[in-house]
Each structure stands twice: as C-alpha cells, then as structure tokens.
Scaffold this active site. Structure first.
Site, PDB file in Angstrom:
ATOM      1  N   ALA A  43      27.584  31.760   3.884  1.00  0.00           N
ATOM      2  CA  ALA A  43      26.319  32.095   4.553  1.00  0.00           C
ATOM      3  C   ALA A  43      25.406  32.805   3.566  1.00  0.00           C
ATOM      4  O   ALA A  43      24.202  32.517   3.480  1.00  0.00           O
ATOM      5  CB  ALA A  43      26.612  32.974   5.750  1.00  0.00           C
ATOM      6  N   TYR A 210      28.421  17.571  -0.454  1.00  0.00           N
ATOM      7  CA  TYR A 210      28.073  16.565  -1.460  1.00  0.00           C
ATOM      8  C   TYR A 210      27.109  15.530  -0.906  1.00  0.00           C
ATOM      9  O   TYR A 210      26.285  14.989  -1.630  1.00  0.00           O
ATOM     10  CB  TYR A 210      29.344  15.913  -2.025  1.00  0.00           C
ATOM     11  CG  TYR A 210      29.667  16.535  -3.361  1.00  0.00           C
ATOM     12  CD1 TYR A 210      30.007  17.875  -3.425  1.00  0.00           C
ATOM     13  CD2 TYR A 210      29.554  15.808  -4.546  1.00  0.00           C
ATOM     14  CE1 TYR A 210      30.237  18.479  -4.640  1.00  0.00           C
ATOM     15  CE2 TYR A 210      29.787  16.414  -5.774  1.00  0.00           C
ATOM     16  CZ  TYR A 210      30.126  17.744  -5.811  1.00  0.00           C
ATOM     17  OH  TYR A 210      30.326  18.353  -7.022  1.00  0.00           O
ATOM     18  N   GLY A 212      24.703  16.061   0.858  1.00  0.00           N
ATOM     19  CA  GLY A 212      23.345  16.601   0.881  1.00  0.00           C
ATOM     20  C   GLY A 212      22.753  16.695  -0.514  1.00  0.00           C
ATOM     21  O   GLY A 212      21.570  16.993  -0.679  1.00  0.00           O
ATOM     22  N   HIS A 272      34.601  15.265  -0.911  1.00  0.00           N
ATOM     23  CA  HIS A 272      33.398  14.980  -1.705  1.00  0.00           C
ATOM     24  C   HIS A 272      33.502  13.655  -2.471  1.00  0.00           C
ATOM     25  O   HIS A 272      32.613  12.821  -2.435  1.00  0.00           O
ATOM     26  CB  HIS A 272      33.156  16.075  -2.751  1.00  0.00           C
ATOM     27  CG  HIS A 272      33.117  17.466  -2.193  1.00  0.00           C
ATOM     28  ND1 HIS A 272      32.644  17.745  -0.940  1.00  0.00           N
ATOM     29  CD2 HIS A 272      33.479  18.663  -2.724  1.00  0.00           C
ATOM     30  CE1 HIS A 272      32.725  19.050  -0.727  1.00  0.00           C
ATOM     31  NE2 HIS A 272      33.237  19.629  -1.792  1.00  0.00           N
TER      32      HIS A 272
HETATM   33  C1  BG6 Z   1      33.755  22.953  -2.896  1.00  0.00           C
HETATM   34  C2  BG6 Z   1      35.138  23.242  -3.395  1.00  0.00           C
HETATM   35  O1  BG6 Z   1      33.814  22.213  -1.721  1.00  0.00           O
HETATM   36  O2  BG6 Z   1      33.060  22.206  -3.880  1.00  0.00           O
HETATM   37  C3  BG6 Z   1      35.078  24.007  -4.694  1.00  0.00           C
HETATM   38  O3  BG6 Z   1      35.840  24.003  -2.418  1.00  0.00           O
HETATM   39  C4  BG6 Z   1      34.226  23.273  -5.692  1.00  0.00           C
HETATM   40  O4  BG6 Z   1      36.370  24.224  -5.216  1.00  0.00           O
HETATM   41  C5  BG6 Z   1      32.877  22.908  -5.095  1.00  0.00           C
HETATM   42  O5  BG6 Z   1      34.025  24.123  -6.799  1.00  0.00           O
HETATM   43  C6  BG6 Z   1      32.082  22.015  -6.019  1.00  0.00           C
HETATM   44  O6  BG6 Z   1      30.789  21.893  -5.499  1.00  0.00           O
HETATM   45  P1  BG6 Z   1      29.527  21.884  -6.452  1.00  0.00           P
HETATM   46  O7  BG6 Z   1      28.396  21.694  -5.513  1.00  0.00           O
HETATM   47  O8  BG6 Z   1      29.522  23.201  -7.177  1.00  0.00           O
HETATM   48  O9  BG6 Z   1      29.711  20.750  -7.384  1.00  0.00           O
END
Ligand code: BG6
Length: 791
Positions: A43, A210, A212, A272
C-alpha cells in the site's frame, strides 16, 4: 499544516469534500475504496499512489470518493501511520504542480484509517458509508475492497465483506486480491472455493501487476497493429525460440518467511512470466474489447502446453540465501533450504504453429543486472560471406522490454532486418535519438524503437481498469487453476532436488548458463557445489552399465536413465542393421507404463532412427476405443508416434473395435491382425519385440491361469485379464518366440520382489507367463534397472 488537515478528515469525507464538481457527482454516485492492509508495504509503495492517480483522473468525472485504509491496529496507532504514507504520495507527471497540490489536499481529506479486525468493524464501516450517503443525499456507485494482506486472511475478509459490508442495491462490489493465490493446484482450488462462497467470480479481481506494465499491456495491441508483418512469420518455420526473462539483483532478505515457502517458480514464473508468455503466443482475439474472448484465448494456451517435469527445469540458489533463512526463520545451522532463487524452464506449445519452438522462462535473484523482457528470436537464413556487421547478418528479434537494464525505459524494439513496425497508438512515440548502448547483444541503432510518451505505474493502470470494470488484464479462476495445473507437477518433481548454489552478481560467471536440447534443459557446466555424499542420494556416476545373466539369458542392468538409453541404442542398432541391408524393420511394442520412458527417449533423442523404414506393431491392446487414455495405442501415439516422422501406413494398431463393438470373437479382429502380420512380416518373425512384465508375472496380455501355452498355431489371440479392462488382444507366445530379438524391460523398486522370485522359478508359462518367453532362434535380453534388481 498537513497534520491539521488530516485530523479533520473524517468529517470532511462524510461531507462529500470531493473536488469541485459536486453537482455532476450526484449523478454518477459515490465510491468507497477500502484498502485492507492499508499501512502495509505494498500500500505504501504503490496502492495509495495508484488511488491518488485514480482520484486525479476521476475528480471531474462526476464520482465522489472516500478512501479507507484498513488495518488490525487501533485507530490511534493506524491514523498517524497512514498519514505518513499519504504525505509521501507524489504528483504524477503531467499534472500541473498547483493543481496537484489542491488535489492532494482533497485526497488527504477523503482518506481515513479504520480498524478492520472483527465482523463488527465491517458492520461499523458499512453503517458509516450508508450514513454518509444518506446525509449527503448521494447514490452509491460501488465499493472497492483491495486486500493487500497475506493470502490466509482472504477467505475471512471476503466472508466479512459479504455478510456485513456489501453495497446498497444496484451498486457494484469489486474485491481485489494480490498473489499468492495458493501454492499449488489443490490449495488454489480450495481458496477459489472458499472465496466463491462469499463472492461472485465477476466481483473478484485477481491482480498480477505485470499485466499492468505498459509494455506488457501492449503485447496484444502491438501484435494486432503489426499483424500484416507478423502473421507470415509467427510460426515454427520462422521463430527460433521465445524467451521471457526477469533478472534481479536484489536478494530475498526481509521476506524470507514468505519466500522460503514459495521460491522463484511460485513467486514469478507461475504468474508474471507465464502470463506474459500467454500474451505472446495466444490466438489474437477478433475483438480486443471483448474481455471474455481475450480470457478464453489465453486459457487455450494452457491446455496446449506440454507437461513440465524435472528435465524441463534447472534451478539454483544464491549462496548467502541459507544464512538468511537461518536468521529470519530462527533455524539452526544444520538446516538446509532447497528453495530455488533461480530457475530456467523450457516449455513447448503442442500446436502445429509452434511445433518444436522452445519457450524459455528465466528468472533469478542476485544476478548481475536488473532487467525484464520478452524476446521472440527469429531464425536467420542469411549466410554472410563478408562484412558480418551488415544488418541482414545479425539476429532478427522482436523485444518487449519491460524496463531497467541498459535501456532504462519501457520499449518495444524490432530489429531493422525484420520490419518497420506501426506505432501502437497515439500514447506511444518512436525513439530515434539514442545513447550508445547495446540491447540484447545489438547496438540500439539496429532497432526500431517505440516507447510510451508518459511512463505510468503498473498498479495505477490496473486500479484504473478495476474502476472501469475491465477484466481482461486480471486472472480468472479458470486461468489460475490452469496455470497451477501446469506448474504443480514440476514443483512436486523438484521438491527433492538440490538447487545449484551460485555466488551472486557478476561472480556467477557462466555457472547458470544452460542448454536446450530437444525438449530438455540442462546446465552447461558440470559444477557440483554440494557433493552428493553430503546431501544423501546416490550418484549415477558411481555405477556403470553392467552385463550379466538372468534366467540363463543375457541381462543389462544400470540406473534407469542409462538403462533406457542403452535399450534405445540397442533398438536403433537393430533397426539400422535391417534397413542398411535394404529391409524393413518390424517392431512390436508393449503397452503399460514401463515403456513410456523408452518411447520418450526415442522421440526426443534418437532423431536418426530409421522410422521411414520401420513398421510399428502392437504386442497387446486393451479392448477399449483407441482414443481412450487406457488404450495402449493411445499411449504409444501420445508419447512416440506423434513426435516422429513415420508414414501413416507403417503403423498397425490392433483392431479391437470392429462393427462398432469391442473384441467380439466372431468379428475376427485377432485373425485380421494375424493376416496382416503374415502378409507384411517375413516368416511372421518380428525383428524386435519389446515386452514388460507385470507384478503377477504376466507379459504382453498373457496372464497367469489363462492357458497361455494353449493358443496352438495362433499368433494373435483374445485374452482375459484379472484387472480392468478385462478383455485384451495379445501376441501369443508363439508369435513372440518367433522374433529375432526380444527385450524384457523391468524397472522400479516395486518389481524387486518379482525379479527375485522369477530368478528362482522354472519355466512355467501358465503360472508365470513371462517364463514362456524363449525365442526359438532369436535372442532374449532382460533390461533390468538397479531398483528392480537390487531393491
Ligand atoms: C513480485 C515478486 O511479484 O515481483 C518479487 O514477489 C519480484 O519477488 C517482483 O521482485 C518483480 O516485479 P518488478 O515489477 O520489480 O519487475
């Protein structure tokens, strides 16, 4: 000043302090946003910022808002904590500073902390919202609950919302859930059922941030906008491989209690990365705004993915991880975590369009750089004699670059030797001025590059979509279960594997590099950081393939994998010997589960097997339609025939279904097959017969007590099995014993007792049918793995 404003906030929210468009507001209605876990990490980092963006976008639209940060702490603790978070909310780019300051002040006034712990707390919140609506004469538009809490609390909160806090009639309810949605198929199913008791599917928004991300959300629009270029090359003839990569430099420190339970596969691959992969490979929807069609097309990809097992993955763990586990989970130093922090997985899509195209998913913590991208690498058929720097000599690739890395901004890149892509929409621009950098091995000037004009945060984007009721970028229950259905067998098969330990960062060198071979993946270097004698288990290197005698026939024994390879090699040698003399190789294959490993080995490793000159016959068949999974032919087809180049007319399933009925004596199926054998196989002598042996000593479909030696001159007979399906068709001992070569394959600890017993009994085909296998002039070889031989 801010403190004073914030302490006033409860009353002002109730008085509808929503921007300056009060009149219109009454028309569209009032929205209550509740963030459960409103002072938590997510949040703090993204959600309040995302809802501020929503407020800015919607302030003139005619909606009024109230925002509630929910938490377990009492109000006097939660209120200042929430205030600190809200104070830090920043002005999104593109909003003039003064206007933003006014809007931020309003936003602060509209937000309040509420303790949300008990059912009464939810009732009070409901009362509060209704009272407000009444006092202000507002119509309720909807309630949005964002559950930013650990997943174990979902069902309980959903229940409380359902019982005590549903909106008034005609208004919508949207409940947003964050991953993890379970840790395997079963737990996801239980969670889905529990949530389904309180919420309707269309009230749930399972978020995957991801989806979004600006580049990810444009994968489909880009494919559509460039359909005329992509259509001709979007297939196995042109695509070399597909990659989805998420490399991180961060470790898991601080979140080990979560991470150690989940690991990299559950944390990012199951959600993701597989989501991105489906967007890259799914059939394009006819209508992008048809949520249902988009979700259905996505779902179809899952049903066409080849199952994942141990051989489709390599896993690793950064060296410092275990010490972090000791510290954060209070473990003693003899505790060894097997949780992977790195994984590379190869999967294949079982449709003609992508036949043989590997799809690789790679992610890891503590790697050398932070970068995320999806790349479609195309085949390049140009041979450059000179001047290898020409663009047409270079790799052809389409890259969806999510951000970070060398480029630093989100972009879609197409190498100039492919095509010049059309711009996706007016919110994107072409980039022509570049720094001197390389992206995935090529200078940036080798690409056409497009990027969003304004960079937007993924959460803000998804919050906007939830607000407008758009569902295509969220995970449906069906999609979620389909994904777990894919990942659970892999996770189960890896549960006892030790990940390769890597030092982290640049020091990893090429320790994590892997190779794709057919449908399998393996590390390139042989480094073994944890010696097997320290972790238990036995290394196959300690045992050689051994030859010996069993029941006075030849025997080959080895660990399962080596044994299967040896049998496959012997089989190929036998086929080649016949074919090199200008003959046709006649092979009869057994059913059941034992030979499946051999079928797969042949399909995936023995590409030079002379299938064109081989006829495949069945040793036995169950009296079920060939399309059923119990059918031996069905299994043979699934695991071997569909993967090899064998002419259709070289395949001979047993005719168990004639005149629309199964194995009826007077339909003469057995006789029909016998005639076919007599016609095509010289002297009715198969070159190679592969047999298994059952726990009761049966072989082919010749069972103890079924007068195994009573088939006289017949080569094929209808037989009876004590287990279902009872009716069978089988080669008789006479047919088997005419063969040039017979192999009996026995594997697994479960067969140890049988192997011991068989080594002692005399030939008694009616009691132990396999003992009746004695080729008259051919050769018999037993292939027995160590498990079966030594128990
Ligand atoms: C999160 C995972 O969902 O996605 C994390 O829990 C990871 O471990 C992250 O680091 C990666 O997201 P982004 O947006 O930083 O690439």
């Amino acid at each position: 000043m801010f403190v004073a404003v914030f302490l006033l906030l409860i009353t002002l929210c109730a008085q509808g302090g929503n921007g300056d468009e009060g009149q219109e507001a009454q028309r569209l209605g009032h929205v209550s946003v509740v963030i459960a876990g409103g002072t938590g990490d997510l949040a703090k980092k993204y959600l309040w910022q995302g809802f501020f963006q929503l407020y800015i976008n919607q302030v003139s639209s005619g909606y009024t808002f109230c925002f509630y940060g929910g938490g377990l702490s009492p109000k006097d603790k939660g209120t200042p904590a929430l205030f600190e978070i809200l104070k830090a909310v920043s002005c999104p780019s593109g909003v003039p500073v003064e206007r933003c300051a006014v809007l931020k002040e309003q936003y602060l006034r509209l937000a309040q902390y509420r303790q949300l712990k008990t059912a009464e707390d939810y009732q009070d919140l409901d009362k509060h919202i209704k009272q407000q609506l009444q006092e202000e004469g507002m119509v309720e538009a909807g309630r949005l609950f964002y559950l930013s809490v650990p997943a174990f609390a979902y069902a309980d909160i959903a229940d409380k919302v359902n019982n005590a806090c549903r909106p008034t009639t005609g208004a919508w309810l949207r409940v947003v859930l964050e991953k993890p949605f379970g840790h395997d198929f079963r737990s996801a199913q239980i969670l889905a059922t529990q949530l389904g008791n309180s919420l309707k599917e269309d009230e749930m928004y399972r978020i995957d941030h991801y989806l979004g991300k600006q580049v990810v959300s444009k994968i489909l629009p880009f494919r559509i906008a460039n359909k005329k270029f992509l259509d001709p090359i979007w297939n196995k003839y042109h695509i070399d491989r597909v990659e989805v990569v998420l490399k991180e430099t961060l470790d898991a420190k601080g979140r080990i209690p979560f991470y150690d339970e989940y690991g990299v596969i559950r944390d990012v691959l199951q959600n993701h990365m597989i989501e991105v992969m489906t967007l890259l490979t799914m059939r394009l929807p006819k209508n992008m705004s048809n949520n249902q069609e988009v979700l259905q097309n996505k779902l179809k990809i899952f049903s066409t993915l080849q199952p994942l097992g141990k051989k489709q993955a390599v896993i690793g763990q950064y060296q410092a991880y275990n010490a972090e586990v000791w510290a954060e989970l209070n473990k003693t130093k003899d505790y060894v975590s097997r949780t992977p922090t790195f994984a590379a997985v190869v999967t294949h899509i079982d449709v003609a369009q992508y036949d043989g195209v590997p799809v690789v998913l790679v992610s890891g913590k503590k790697l050398d750089e932070r970068v995320g991208y999806a790349r479609i690498l195309f085949k390049n058929d140009v041979f450059c004699v000179q001047n290898h720097d020409s663009i047409h000599c270079k790799p052809k690739q389409l890259v969806y670059y999510f951000g970070h890395g060398n480029l630093q901004y989100p972009a879609i890149l197409v190498t100039k030797n492919l095509f010049k892509p059309a711009l996706i929409d007016s919110e994107w621009k072409e980039v022509t001025e570049h720094k001197d950098i390389k992206v995935l091995g090529l200078p940036i000037s080798d690409y056409y590059v497009q990027t969003p004009i304004v960079q937007k945060d993924a959460y803000a984007e998804l919050i906007a979509q939830i607000f407008s009721g758009r569902r295509d970028n969220f995970i449906s229950a069906e999609n979620l279960l389909a994904s777990w259905n894919l990942w659970t067998p892999l996770l189960d098969s890896l549960a006892s594997s030790f990940p390769r330990i890597y030092p982290g960062g640049a020091d990893n060198g090429n320790l994590l590099d892997f190779r794709l071979k057919g449908r399998e993946i393996s590390y390139i270097s042989k480094a073994v950081i944890i010696p097997p004698d320290q972790v238990g288990g036995s290394s196959t290197d300690n045992f050689q393939i051994m030859q010996g005698k069993y029941r006075s026939a030849d025997m080959v024994t080895a660990w399962t994998e080596e044994l299967i390879e040896r049998l496959a090699t012997d089989l190929q040698a036998a086929a080649e010997a016949v074919v090199s003399e200008g003959g046709t190789f006649h092979l009869a294959l057994s059913g059941g589960s034992t030979p499946l490993a051999l079928f797969q080995r042949l399909a995936q490793h023995h590409f030079s097997f002379p299938w064109r000159d081989t006829h495949v016959w069945m040793v036995d068949e169950r009296c079920v339609p060939l399309t059923e999974s119990e059918s031996n032919f069905h299994l043979l087809h699934e695991h071997l025939l569909q993967h090899i180049r064998i002419p259709y007319y070289n395949i001979h399933p047993m005719p168990v279904e004639l005149n629309q009925r199964l194995c009826v004596e007077e339909d003469g199926g057995a006789l029909l097959y016998e005639r076919e054998v007599n016609k095509l196989v010289s002297n009715s002598s198969f070159h190679f017969v592969l047999l298994g042996v059952g726990y009761d000593g049966h072989t082919a479909s010749l069972f103890p007590g079924d007068k195994v030696d009573g088939h006289g001159e017949r080569l094929i007979a209808l037989t009876e099995s004590p287990v279902k399906p009872h009716q069978r068709m089988s080669l008789t001992l006479r047919a088997i014993n005419r063969a040039h070569q017979v192999a009996v394959l026995v594997m697994g600890k479960g067969k140890h007792e049988l192997v011991t017993q068989l080594s002692r009994v005399k030939d008694s085909p009616n009691k132990w049918p396999v003992t009746g296998v004695r080729p008259t002039s051919g050769k018999l070889i037993w292939y027995i793995d160590y498990d079966a031989l030594l128990g």
